[in-house]
Design an enzyme around this catalytic site. Structure first.
Site, PDB file in Angstrom:
ATOM      1  N   GLU A 122     -14.269   0.416  -0.386  1.00  0.00           N
ATOM      2  CA  GLU A 122     -14.469   0.761   1.310  1.00  0.00           C
ATOM      3  C   GLU A 122     -15.526   1.336   1.529  1.00  0.00           C
ATOM      4  O   GLU A 122     -15.864   2.568   1.200  1.00  0.00           O
ATOM      5  CB  GLU A 122     -13.136   1.144   1.857  1.00  0.00           C
ATOM      6  N   ASP A 147       0.879  -1.145  -0.159  1.00  0.00           N
ATOM      7  CA  ASP A 147      -0.038   0.042  -0.019  1.00  0.00           C
ATOM      8  C   ASP A 147       0.805   1.376   0.067  1.00  0.00           C
ATOM      9  O   ASP A 147       1.679   1.395   0.826  1.00  0.00           O
ATOM     10  CB  ASP A 147      -0.920  -0.199   1.294  1.00  0.00           C
TER      11      ASP A 147
END
Ligand code: KIV
Length: 296
Positions: free
Chosen positions: A191, A91
């Site tokens: 998300e 990430d």
């Protein structure tokens, strides 16, 4: 059943993408170190994300903003070493992909070259971000997108809350996901969005959607490891299912250890080394005699 790379048994991006076509769910999880990555890999996880959630669940920060490239490389390396089968995605932390494309591509390349990851993830889908996705793909760096609630925008949002509950915001999230696909991401994280919005996106995209707090219609799911095993005994978002209360398990073990040491119950003879029979008898006898004399 779709098979990973036949020679290495390593799950690849085409393997992950084929799962969508075959309607097999993709199961992903975060990990930040060798022992946890080894366990989840052996359990058969498809994809491990070394998330910048590292900042909150491992480093104790209140959000992901302070996480650095060095933190991410440091934690991605042991995860890659431990992962014999799962695809590992690193990430990109806040401000590692916000300046020039040149610098961002260089930072992304470090995940592949120095840490051994197979892809990177970046948050957002602004025009500049889409250009960056194209530049990364051009540099042979596979990219995972991330839309909906993007935690690196915490100061912009003010708080972590569900995105896309109103029509305009929902439409923008759908548009963002489509633009990311067009720019070349190999999959996209959704998300904290309503499950109905996630369904629309999943049906529209050819690439897999991986949901966290985005309901059951996504092509796959991801959870933060520390949440699903119950490391924290504090607040957990609605979408987390806690499969074990590891906070309680560890607390019980450590309290037992404290108690045993204090009471002299640990270590006993079973947990101690012994000399070979007879070899130290003379020394022990001499010391016993000295002690005997002192007592008198
Ligand atoms: O950093 C992270 O763990 C993530 C997941 C929540 C998708 O971005």
């Amino acid at each position: 059943m779709i098979m990973p790379n036949e020679k290495t048994q390593k799950k690849t991006i085409p393997f992950i993408q084929a799962k969508k076509e075959k309607k097999e769910k993709i199961v992903a999880i975060t990990a930040y170190d060798f022992p946890v990555a080894k366990i989840v890999d052996q359990c058969g996880i498809d994809l491990i994300l070394v998330g910048d959630s590292l900042g909150m669940v491992v480093l104790g920060y209140k959000n992901t903003i302070p996480v650095t490239m060095e933190d991410m490389i440091h934690h991605t390396r042991p995860v890659v070493i431990a992962s014999k089968s799962a695809l590992v995605v690193g990430d990109m932390p806040y401000f590692s992909f916000h300046l020039s494309n040149e610098e961002s591509v260089y930072n992304a390349s470090r995940f592949l070259k120095e840490a051994g990851a197979s892809a990177v993830k970046i948050e957002g889908a602004s025009k500049k971000r889409l250009k960056l996705v194209e530049a990364l793909v051009e540099a042979e760096i596979p990219v995972m997108g991330h839309v909906g609630l993007t935690p690196q925008s915490i100061y912009h949002f003010g708080q972590f809350k569900v995105k896309g509950k109103e029509i305009e915001e929902a439409e923008n999230i759908v548009k963002d996901a489509l633009s990311l696909e067009k720019a070349g991401v190999f999959s996209v994280i959704l998300e904290c969005i309503p499950m109905e919005v996630a369904r629309i996106i999943t049906e529209k995209l050819k690439i897999p959607t991986i949901g966290i707090g985005a309901g059951p219609y996504c092509d796959g799911q991801i959870l933060v490891f520390h949440d699903l095993v119950g490391f924290s005994n504090g607040y957990l978002p609605k979408f987390v299912r806690k499969y074990v209360d590891i906070h309680e398990v560890i607390s019980r073990a450590v309290k037992g250890y404290i108690d045993d040491v204090k009471k002299g119950k640990f270590p006993d003879s079973n947990y101690s080394y012994h000399s070979k029979s007879g070899k130290l008898d003379e020394l022990i006898k001499k010391e016993d005699q000295k002690r005997g004399k002192k007592k008198k």
